[in-house]
Design a protein around this motif. Structure first.
Motif, PDB file in Angstrom:
ATOM      1  N   THR A  36      -0.744   2.830  -2.192  1.00  0.00           N
ATOM      2  CA  THR A  36      -1.046   2.154  -0.932  1.00  0.00           C
ATOM      3  C   THR A  36      -1.751   0.831  -1.189  1.00  0.00           C
ATOM      4  O   THR A  36      -1.414  -0.200  -0.591  1.00  0.00           O
ATOM      5  N   LYS A  37      -2.718   0.844  -2.090  1.00  0.00           N
ATOM      6  CA  LYS A  37      -3.492  -0.362  -2.390  1.00  0.00           C
ATOM      7  C   LYS A  37      -2.599  -1.462  -2.955  1.00  0.00           C
ATOM      8  O   LYS A  37      -2.648  -2.616  -2.519  1.00  0.00           O
ATOM      9  N   GLN A  68      -3.465  12.463  -2.566  1.00  0.00           N
ATOM     10  CA  GLN A  68      -4.560  12.025  -3.435  1.00  0.00           C
ATOM     11  C   GLN A  68      -4.081  11.458  -4.765  1.00  0.00           C
ATOM     12  O   GLN A  68      -4.892  11.206  -5.657  1.00  0.00           O
ATOM     13  N   ARG A  69      -2.782  11.267  -4.915  1.00  0.00           N
ATOM     14  CA  ARG A  69      -2.288  10.757  -6.193  1.00  0.00           C
ATOM     15  C   ARG A  69      -1.419   9.518  -6.011  1.00  0.00           C
ATOM     16  O   ARG A  69      -1.832   8.411  -6.316  1.00  0.00           O
TER      17      ARG A  69
END
Length: 237
Positions: A36-37, A68-69
């Motif tokens: 996402t970043k 979370q990955r």
């Protein structure tokens, strides 16, 4: 508030369309790992529209989200390819009859123009553009037949079928044969040979079944299997 909501939706839609186009054209190859970043930085947006685009793409089975990955561009699922091909065949063959009942000379001219565009894409090795031109040619059948919803249904459920088509047309014999088939179909349509058109269209849509094994052998990392390999890092959009 309403203006801000509209702007937010506009950004969300743009991010979704950009990512989906990258996936459908294989610029974001199957197995590509996305964060996402990283995507937010590349697209110059906040993380929220990227997360929402990922969720939407997951609902279309175009990405796999590992909580979370990471998010990974889904590998091509051959079972899904066959289902999507079946949907297209089931809807397109009946549409041909309606097209022939409603078509006019200018529609045949548009089909010929589309074939010329496909030839240019072939010459310039623009394979994803070739598939786009191919799709627009087939869309004309549905438009003239007045079956817009049927075409929309096909386009909204062809993520795996479309990607394997981008691979198939990179094979010289396949892309040349596809153009030749299109020419033959238009010739038969102009002659009013409905049954011959249906037979040719049926062979055209089912051709992918013959080519799948060679593609899996040629691009093994692009296809889903029981032991999923690690995703590759994202390339430029």
């Amino acid at each position: 508030m309403m203006v801000q909501d509209a702007q937010d939706r506009s950004v969300q839609g743009a991010v979704y369309r950009t990512l989906k186009e990258g996936i459908m054209t294989l610029r974001l190859a199957p197995g590509t790992v996305m964060s996402t970043k990283e995507m937010a930085e590349r697209l110059h947006v906040s993380r929220t529209p990227v997360r929402e685009a990922f969720i939407r793409l997951q609902s279309e089975e175009l990405v796999d989200i590992i909580p979370q990955r990471e998010t990974v561009v889904s590998r091509i699922n051959l079972l899904r390819v066959e289902q999507e091909r079946f949907v297209r065949e089931s809807l397109e063959l009946p549409v041909i009859d309606l097209f022939l009942q409603n078509c006019r000379p200018e529609h045949f001219a548009q089909l010929r123009e589309s074939i010329e565009e496909q030839k240019r894409c072939y010459t310039e090795k623009r394979y994803a553009d070739f598939v786009g031109a191919d799709n627009r040619m087939h869309q004309l059948f549905f438009d003239v037949a007045g079956q817009h919803l049927a075409w929309e249904l096909i386009m909204n459920s062809n993520g795996h079928y479309n990607r394997i088509r981008v691979l198939t047309v990179q094979v010289e014999d396949t892309i040349v044969s596809t153009i030749r088939q299109h020419c033959q179909m238009v010739d038969l349509m102009e002659q009013g040979q409905t049954e011959a058109v249906r037979r040719e269209m049926n062979r055209h849509v089912k051709r992918i079944n013959v080519e799948k094994a060679n593609l899996v052998q040629r691009y093994p990392d692009y296809f889903k299997n029981d032991n999923e390999p690690q995703g590759i890092r994202i390339g430029s959009l």
